[in-house]
Scaffold this motif. Structure first.
Motif, PDB file in Angstrom:
ATOM      1  N   LYS A  63      42.941  37.769  25.461  1.00  0.00           N
ATOM      2  CA  LYS A  63      43.207  38.971  26.518  1.00  0.00           C
ATOM      3  C   LYS A  63      44.701  39.381  26.315  1.00  0.00           C
ATOM      4  O   LYS A  63      44.706  40.685  26.456  1.00  0.00           O
ATOM      5  CB  LYS A  63      42.865  38.423  27.858  1.00  0.00           C
ATOM      6  N   GLU A  87      45.668  43.432  25.452  1.00  0.00           N
ATOM      7  CA  GLU A  87      46.439  44.232  26.264  1.00  0.00           C
ATOM      8  C   GLU A  87      47.561  44.530  25.616  1.00  0.00           C
ATOM      9  O   GLU A  87      48.145  45.759  25.916  1.00  0.00           O
ATOM     10  CB  GLU A  87      46.792  43.375  27.785  1.00  0.00           C
ATOM     11  N   CYS A 131      46.529  39.843  32.964  1.00  0.00           N
ATOM     12  CA  CYS A 131      45.536  38.946  32.412  1.00  0.00           C
ATOM     13  C   CYS A 131      44.921  37.901  33.146  1.00  0.00           C
ATOM     14  O   CYS A 131      43.693  37.621  33.069  1.00  0.00           O
ATOM     15  CB  CYS A 131      46.193  38.321  31.200  1.00  0.00           C
ATOM     16  N   ASP A 158      42.648  38.996  35.448  1.00  0.00           N
ATOM     17  CA  ASP A 158      41.089  39.498  35.220  1.00  0.00           C
ATOM     18  C   ASP A 158      40.137  38.380  35.478  1.00  0.00           C
ATOM     19  O   ASP A 158      40.169  37.348  35.610  1.00  0.00           O
ATOM     20  CB  ASP A 158      41.379  39.532  33.430  1.00  0.00           C
ATOM     21  N   THR A 159      38.927  38.878  36.046  1.00  0.00           N
ATOM     22  CA  THR A 159      37.770  37.823  36.453  1.00  0.00           C
ATOM     23  C   THR A 159      37.619  36.758  35.348  1.00  0.00           C
ATOM     24  O   THR A 159      37.296  35.759  35.879  1.00  0.00           O
ATOM     25  CB  THR A 159      36.809  38.938  36.907  1.00  0.00           C
ATOM     26  N   GLU A 160      37.080  37.200  34.353  1.00  0.00           N
ATOM     27  CA  GLU A 160      36.765  35.939  33.434  1.00  0.00           C
ATOM     28  C   GLU A 160      37.973  35.047  33.279  1.00  0.00           C
ATOM     29  O   GLU A 160      37.550  33.850  33.082  1.00  0.00           O
ATOM     30  CB  GLU A 160      36.270  36.696  32.090  1.00  0.00           C
TER      31      GLU A 160
END
Length: 110
Positions: A45, A49, A63, A66-68
């Motif tokens: 990630k 980005e 980062c 981020d949901t995941e």
């Protein structure tokens, strides 16, 4: 408690300790796997980005938000907690075994 009862209780605690050791190993593996998945996904990630031109100073916050990535970190934290709980259970059983051994020793000396 009679000497025989103490001995039976000692045997039961030793069996619980064996089970806790096995669980600790499994939980340690889960923790290591969760840590690896989190770090790999976070690194990917961050690279994504950076390629998008996100300023380096805020990449980490973006980062981790981020949901995941947040889900993977949560799963890692849960795995860490269960691993530490297994370690603590081992320590408790070891202490209980020592207490029982001391009681048995006093029983047979006295």
């Amino acid at each position: 408690m009679s000497g025989q009862d103490l001995y039976l209780e000692l045997q039961r605690k030793i069996q619980l300790l064996d089970a806790a050791l096995k669980q600790c190993s499994l939980r340690g593996q889960d923790y290591a796997k969760s840590e690896s998945e989190y770090r790999i996904s976070l690194a990917k990630k961050i690279l994504l980005e950076r390629d998008r031109g996100v300023p380096v100073t805020i990449i980490s916050d973006i980062c981790r938000g981020d949901t995941e990535i947040a889900k993977l970190k949560f799963m890692r934290d849960v795995a860490e907690t269960t691993y530490k709980a297994a370690l603590e259970a081992i320590n408790v059983y070891k202490l209980q075994i020592k207490v029982l051994e001391n009681q048995i020793d006093r029983e047979y000396r006295g």
